[in-house]
Design a protein around this motif. Sequence first.
Motif, PDB file in Angstrom:
ATOM      1  N   LYS A  36       3.956  -5.470  23.355  1.00  0.00           N
ATOM      2  CA  LYS A  36       2.653  -5.510  22.534  1.00  0.00           C
ATOM      3  C   LYS A  36       2.135  -3.948  22.291  1.00  0.00           C
ATOM      4  N   ARG A  49      -4.742  -2.849  17.622  1.00  0.00           N
ATOM      5  CA  ARG A  49      -5.126  -3.920  17.868  1.00  0.00           C
ATOM      6  C   ARG A  49      -4.953  -3.958  19.482  1.00  0.00           C
ATOM      7  N   LYS A  50      -5.579  -4.911  20.219  1.00  0.00           N
ATOM      8  CA  LYS A  50      -5.549  -5.065  21.654  1.00  0.00           C
ATOM      9  C   LYS A  50      -5.494  -6.325  21.978  1.00  0.00           C
ATOM     10  N   ASP A  51      -5.858  -7.468  21.368  1.00  0.00           N
ATOM     11  CA  ASP A  51      -5.544  -8.838  21.351  1.00  0.00           C
ATOM     12  C   ASP A  51      -4.317  -9.570  20.717  1.00  0.00           C
ATOM     13  N   TRP A  52      -3.660 -10.342  21.367  1.00  0.00           N
ATOM     14  CA  TRP A  52      -2.511 -11.113  20.613  1.00  0.00           C
ATOM     15  C   TRP A  52      -2.682 -12.433  21.117  1.00  0.00           C
ATOM     16  N   THR A  53      -2.547 -13.300  20.092  1.00  0.00           N
ATOM     17  CA  THR A  53      -2.644 -14.881  20.121  1.00  0.00           C
ATOM     18  C   THR A  53      -1.143 -15.129  20.588  1.00  0.00           C
TER      19      THR A  53
END
Length: 262
Positions: A36, A49-53
Amino acid sequence: MAEAAQQRTVATAFAPPPPLWKHFTPDNLKKLEEVKKEASTGEDGKPRRKDWTPTELRSLDLPPELQLLVPPAIPTSGHYSVFGELQSLSTALPSLQDQGITQLYPSTAAETDRQALSEPSRPLNHAYYLLKISKSLLLNFLEFVGILSVSPEQFESKVEDLRNLFINAHHLLNLYRPHQARESLIMMMEEQLSRTRDEIQQMDKLKAEITSVLERLEADGLAAQSSAQETDEESKKKSASDEKAIEEARLLWDLLDGRIEG
């Protein structure tokens, strides 16, 4: 044999976790974080970015051992099994006819009177039919006890009648679930509103107390300042009068000294 063993595993009261839990190791979790991080690093080397769906993670080229760490997509239709019993994802309450069970109450009030079919349907009086079903349950239970005392081998038909009555009563109660959920939500919101109003009243009360204390302190400060000013004026007047008396005494001594020398 394998299917039977799998069915027993699913239907057991304390089912074991799925086999994929073995892939949730610290090394695999660390590798997933590295993947990631690499995917979110821009050309300048800074993370963007930090958040992944889960959908975005599934689009990445993950190794097989890391693909099992990504949550699956949330299903929107179909069925699922809970302890061997098939459940539907739909929130709509299935009718008794769809389940192959005899419905003992009409779906609408108009069905109670076939001559009034041309009139608009009225809401069903659930309480009335629940009372009727409750009375039928008592009567059928007494009949069931009587059958057991006379010819116990004929119990099956009466047990089926009792089962059908209980299912109909349970289905009628389930029809109230949306109303119950709505009323519960209204009650929770009213409690939250009442609690918020109480907190606001407590804050207003505390504000009034603090304001009263500050006003009293301000009044005491003004009174002390006024008293200090009056004391300063009195001390200045006293000092002036003392200086005047000293000056007069000095003049008197000067006159006396002049006369003595003369």
